[in-house]
Design a protein around this motif. Structure first.
Motif, PDB file in Angstrom:
ATOM      1  N   SER A 207       1.986  -2.846   8.859  1.00 18.50           N
ATOM      2  CA  SER A 207       2.513  -3.558  10.027  1.00 18.50           C
ATOM      3  C   SER A 207       1.403  -4.129  10.914  1.00 18.50           C
ATOM      4  O   SER A 207       1.682  -4.934  11.798  1.00 18.50           O
ATOM      5  CB  SER A 207       3.400  -2.624  10.851  1.00 18.50           C
ATOM      6  OG  SER A 207       2.632  -1.555  11.375  1.00 18.50           O
ATOM      7  N   ARG A 208       0.154  -3.704  10.683  1.00 19.19           N
ATOM      8  CA  ARG A 208      -0.959  -4.167  11.515  1.00 19.19           C
ATOM      9  C   ARG A 208      -1.742  -5.307  10.869  1.00 19.19           C
ATOM     10  O   ARG A 208      -2.719  -5.799  11.442  1.00 19.19           O
ATOM     11  CB  ARG A 208      -1.910  -2.997  11.801  1.00 19.19           C
ATOM     12  CG  ARG A 208      -1.273  -1.867  12.607  1.00 19.19           C
ATOM     13  CD  ARG A 208      -0.982  -2.305  14.027  1.00 19.19           C
ATOM     14  NE  ARG A 208      -0.396  -1.209  14.812  1.00 19.19           N
ATOM     15  CZ  ARG A 208      -0.204  -1.276  16.119  1.00 19.19           C
ATOM     16  NH1 ARG A 208      -0.535  -2.372  16.772  1.00 19.19           N
ATOM     17  NH2 ARG A 208       0.335  -0.259  16.769  1.00 19.19           N
ATOM     18  N   ILE A 209      -1.353  -5.713   9.667  1.00 20.47           N
ATOM     19  CA  ILE A 209      -2.062  -6.797   8.985  1.00 20.47           C
ATOM     20  C   ILE A 209      -1.799  -8.114   9.711  1.00 20.47           C
ATOM     21  O   ILE A 209      -0.655  -8.501   9.929  1.00 20.47           O
ATOM     22  CB  ILE A 209      -1.610  -6.902   7.513  1.00 20.47           C
ATOM     23  CG1 ILE A 209      -2.042  -5.650   6.737  1.00 20.47           C
ATOM     24  CG2 ILE A 209      -2.197  -8.155   6.859  1.00 20.47           C
ATOM     25  CD1 ILE A 209      -1.554  -5.618   5.315  1.00 20.47           C
ATOM     26  N   GLU A 210      -2.872  -8.802  10.086  1.00 20.89           N
ATOM     27  CA  GLU A 210      -2.754 -10.099  10.755  1.00 20.89           C
ATOM     28  C   GLU A 210      -2.677 -11.235   9.742  1.00 20.89           C
ATOM     29  O   GLU A 210      -1.870 -12.152   9.878  1.00 20.89           O
ATOM     30  CB  GLU A 210      -3.934 -10.287  11.713  1.00 20.89           C
ATOM     31  CG  GLU A 210      -3.913  -9.258  12.853  1.00 20.89           C
ATOM     32  CD  GLU A 210      -5.229  -9.196  13.604  1.00 20.89           C
ATOM     33  OE1 GLU A 210      -6.190  -9.912  13.212  1.00 20.89           O
ATOM     34  OE2 GLU A 210      -5.319  -8.428  14.586  1.00 20.89           O
ATOM     35  N   HIS A 211      -3.531 -11.164   8.732  1.00 12.90           N
ATOM     36  CA  HIS A 211      -3.411 -12.100   7.615  1.00 12.90           C
ATOM     37  C   HIS A 211      -4.260 -11.618   6.435  1.00 12.90           C
ATOM     38  O   HIS A 211      -5.108 -10.734   6.590  1.00 12.90           O
ATOM     39  CB  HIS A 211      -3.806 -13.533   8.018  1.00 12.90           C
ATOM     40  CG  HIS A 211      -5.239 -13.675   8.441  1.00 12.90           C
ATOM     41  ND1 HIS A 211      -5.623 -13.767   9.746  1.00 12.90           N
ATOM     42  CD2 HIS A 211      -6.388 -13.751   7.717  1.00 12.90           C
ATOM     43  CE1 HIS A 211      -6.938 -13.886   9.832  1.00 12.90           C
ATOM     44  NE2 HIS A 211      -7.421 -13.884   8.608  1.00 12.90           N
ATOM     45  N   VAL A 212      -3.969 -12.204   5.277  1.00 13.66           N
ATOM     46  CA  VAL A 212      -4.701 -11.907   4.047  1.00 13.66           C
ATOM     47  C   VAL A 212      -5.336 -13.202   3.560  1.00 13.66           C
ATOM     48  O   VAL A 212      -4.653 -14.226   3.441  1.00 13.66           O
ATOM     49  CB  VAL A 212      -3.769 -11.336   2.950  1.00 13.66           C
ATOM     50  CG1 VAL A 212      -4.554 -11.013   1.690  1.00 13.66           C
ATOM     51  CG2 VAL A 212      -3.032 -10.106   3.466  1.00 13.66           C
ATOM     52  N   GLU A 213      -6.643 -13.165   3.287  1.00  6.19           N
ATOM     53  CA  GLU A 213      -7.316 -14.380   2.828  1.00  6.19           C
ATOM     54  C   GLU A 213      -8.511 -14.037   1.958  1.00  6.19           C
ATOM     55  O   GLU A 213      -9.276 -13.133   2.262  1.00  6.19           O
ATOM     56  CB  GLU A 213      -7.788 -15.218   4.023  1.00  6.19           C
ATOM     57  CG  GLU A 213      -8.788 -14.505   4.927  1.00  6.19           C
ATOM     58  CD  GLU A 213      -9.449 -15.435   5.928  1.00  6.19           C
ATOM     59  OE1 GLU A 213     -10.090 -16.403   5.494  1.00  6.19           O
ATOM     60  OE2 GLU A 213      -9.304 -15.190   7.134  1.00  6.19           O
ATOM     61  N   ARG A 214      -8.630 -14.748   0.825  1.00 10.89           N
ATOM     62  CA  ARG A 214      -9.813 -14.649  -0.033  1.00 10.89           C
ATOM     63  C   ARG A 214     -10.200 -13.208  -0.339  1.00 10.89           C
ATOM     64  O   ARG A 214     -11.360 -12.819  -0.227  1.00 10.89           O
ATOM     65  CB  ARG A 214     -10.989 -15.389   0.605  1.00 10.89           C
ATOM     66  CG  ARG A 214     -10.727 -16.878   0.814  1.00 10.89           C
ATOM     67  CD  ARG A 214     -11.888 -17.558   1.488  1.00 10.89           C
ATOM     68  NE  ARG A 214     -11.617 -18.971   1.733  1.00 10.89           N
ATOM     69  CZ  ARG A 214     -12.452 -19.790   2.366  1.00 10.89           C
ATOM     70  NH1 ARG A 214     -13.607 -19.321   2.834  1.00 10.89           N
ATOM     71  NH2 ARG A 214     -12.128 -21.059   2.549  1.00 10.89           N
ATOM     72  N   LYS A 216      -9.438 -10.525   1.259  1.00 12.52           N
ATOM     73  CA  LYS A 216      -9.689  -9.670   2.417  1.00 12.52           C
ATOM     74  C   LYS A 216      -8.447  -9.585   3.290  1.00 12.52           C
ATOM     75  O   LYS A 216      -7.601 -10.475   3.274  1.00 12.52           O
ATOM     76  CB  LYS A 216     -10.874 -10.199   3.238  1.00 12.52           C
ATOM     77  CG  LYS A 216     -12.203 -10.140   2.504  1.00 12.52           C
ATOM     78  CD  LYS A 216     -13.339 -10.613   3.389  1.00 12.52           C
ATOM     79  CE  LYS A 216     -14.671 -10.525   2.646  1.00 12.52           C
ATOM     80  NZ  LYS A 216     -15.815 -10.975   3.485  1.00 12.52           N
ATOM     81  N   VAL A 217      -8.362  -8.502   4.055  1.00 10.81           N
ATOM     82  CA  VAL A 217      -7.267  -8.270   4.990  1.00 10.81           C
ATOM     83  C   VAL A 217      -7.843  -8.240   6.395  1.00 10.81           C
ATOM     84  O   VAL A 217      -8.880  -7.605   6.630  1.00 10.81           O
ATOM     85  CB  VAL A 217      -6.563  -6.930   4.680  1.00 10.81           C
ATOM     86  CG1 VAL A 217      -5.639  -6.531   5.810  1.00 10.81           C
ATOM     87  CG2 VAL A 217      -5.792  -7.020   3.378  1.00 10.81           C
ATOM     88  N   GLN A 218      -7.207  -8.928   7.323  1.00 10.20           N
ATOM     89  CA  GLN A 218      -7.666  -8.866   8.713  1.00 10.20           C
ATOM     90  C   GLN A 218      -6.733  -7.989   9.536  1.00 10.20           C
ATOM     91  O   GLN A 218      -5.523  -8.186   9.554  1.00 10.20           O
ATOM     92  CB  GLN A 218      -7.739 -10.257   9.351  1.00 10.20           C
ATOM     93  CG  GLN A 218      -8.200 -10.195  10.813  1.00 10.20           C
ATOM     94  CD  GLN A 218      -8.596 -11.535  11.382  1.00 10.20           C
ATOM     95  OE1 GLN A 218      -9.421 -12.237  10.808  1.00 10.20           O
ATOM     96  NE2 GLN A 218      -7.982 -11.910  12.504  1.00 10.20           N
ATOM     97  N   ILE A 219      -7.354  -7.017  10.231  1.00 15.66           N
ATOM     98  CA  ILE A 219      -6.637  -6.124  11.142  1.00 15.66           C
ATOM     99  C   ILE A 219      -7.475  -5.982  12.407  1.00 15.66           C
ATOM    100  O   ILE A 219      -8.678  -5.696  12.325  1.00 15.66           O
ATOM    101  CB  ILE A 219      -6.391  -4.734  10.512  1.00 15.66           C
ATOM    102  CG1 ILE A 219      -5.487  -4.849   9.289  1.00 15.66           C
ATOM    103  CG2 ILE A 219      -5.782  -3.780  11.529  1.00 15.66           C
ATOM    104  CD1 ILE A 219      -5.203  -3.533   8.610  1.00 15.66           C
ATOM    105  N   ALA A 220      -6.853  -6.208  13.539  1.00 18.20           N
ATOM    106  CA  ALA A 220      -7.537  -6.106  14.838  1.00 18.20           C
ATOM    107  C   ALA A 220      -8.803  -6.950  14.865  1.00 18.20           C
ATOM    108  O   ALA A 220      -9.830  -6.550  15.420  1.00 18.20           O
ATOM    109  CB  ALA A 220      -7.852  -4.650  15.160  1.00 18.20           C
ATOM    110  N   GLY A 221      -8.737  -8.114  14.217  1.00 17.33           N
ATOM    111  CA  GLY A 221      -9.865  -9.035  14.213  1.00 17.33           C
ATOM    112  C   GLY A 221     -10.955  -8.715  13.225  1.00 17.33           C
ATOM    113  O   GLY A 221     -11.937  -9.453  13.114  1.00 17.33           O
ATOM    114  N   ARG A 222     -10.819  -7.644  12.438  1.00 15.97           N
ATOM    115  CA  ARG A 222     -11.847  -7.265  11.469  1.00 15.97           C
ATOM    116  C   ARG A 222     -11.358  -7.535  10.059  1.00 15.97           C
ATOM    117  O   ARG A 222     -10.223  -7.200   9.708  1.00 15.97           O
ATOM    118  CB  ARG A 222     -12.203  -5.795  11.615  1.00 15.97           C
ATOM    119  CG  ARG A 222     -13.293  -5.344  10.645  1.00 15.97           C
ATOM    120  CD  ARG A 222     -13.685  -3.900  10.850  1.00 15.97           C
ATOM    121  NE  ARG A 222     -14.676  -3.493   9.863  1.00 15.97           N
ATOM    122  CZ  ARG A 222     -15.153  -2.243   9.731  1.00 15.97           C
ATOM    123  NH1 ARG A 222     -14.722  -1.292  10.551  1.00 15.97           N
ATOM    124  NH2 ARG A 222     -16.048  -1.956   8.810  1.00 15.97           N
TER     125      ARG A 222
END
Length: 244
Positions: A207-214, A216-222
């Protein structure tokens, strides 16, 4: 069934008492943070199950188990150290629970004792009338060792978890929590439909995943890497989670 809890950690006592209250047909008769006081109670008040911490001052759980009356209660050892498992079974322990203790694992241990007691009961006794079972409420948090205390971490607050050799760093909405624990034990506690391992060093809250790209997963800006081993099961899980 009746039970008692012996553990010198107050938070561990509270957690197990809460678990007991959620299991239909399990009645908690006493909880003690002093091994000798608990032993005195058990000698005068027979119970079916004792949840017994291995590490306690003055008298260890392994020593206390040998002092209980015979025939005595079924023993379920609770500890953060798995090296005592073999010794516990030498003492005919019913089960051995590693901290942090997952609720489903706790229920499994109780059910094991329930079956043992049922099989040991005389065949001539009439079966107890069935009673409707109360719904079991799933836990919403876990307790982890942090320095010299057990710290409660709500599942909703977890962003992701990073492995750091034998330690785990829990990143939460309230800050970071460092604990001496393995991914294997934490994965047993976390709800599998809400968390996913994406790398040998990372476990994330879906539920904390902001987006998935290349990859990698971004959570809380990381941005966190997705390991090749975890790529396919992770993407299958988020598809089921309706994130894609």
């Amino acid at each position: 069934m009746t039970c008692a809890i012996l553990d010198d950690e107050p938070l561990a006592l509270d957690l197990l008492a809460d678990y007991c209250a959620q299991v239909p047909g399990l009645e908690l008769k006493g909880q003690f943070d002093d091994a000798l006081v608990g032993l005195a109670f058990l000698q005068d008040n027979p119970v079916d199950i004792v949840f017994l911490d291995v590490h306690m001052p003055r008298l260890t759980g392994l020593q206390l188990a040998q002092l209980l009356p015979t025939p005595g209660p079924r023993i379920i050892f609770t500890t953060a150290y798995d090296q005592y498992a073999v010794r516990s079974y030498d003492l005919n322990a019913a089960d051995y629970l590693l901290k942090p203790i997952a609720f489903d694992r706790f229920v499994q241990a109780v059910q094991k004792v329930r079956q043992q007691l049922a099989s040991a009961a005389p065949a001539t006794l009439p079966a107890a009338p069935a009673s409707p079972e109360a719904p079991v409420v799933a836990p919403d948090a876990m307790f982890v060792k942090n320095e010299h205390r057990l710290q409660r971490v709500a599942f909703d607050d977890i962003l992701y978890i990073e492995g750091m050799k034998e330690y785990l760093m829990l990143y939460t909405t309230a800050g970071k929590v460092l604990t001496l624990q393995s991914f294997r034990r934490v994965e047993e506690v976390l709800p599998p439909d809400r968390f996913a391992r994406i790398h040998k060093s990372y476990l994330v809250a879906l539920s904390r995943i902001e987006h998935v790209e290349r990859g990698k997963v971004q959570i809380a800006g990381r941005l966190l890497p997705i390991g090749d081993t975890y790529r396919e099961p992770f993407f299958n899980l988020i598809k089921a989670y309706n994130l894609l």
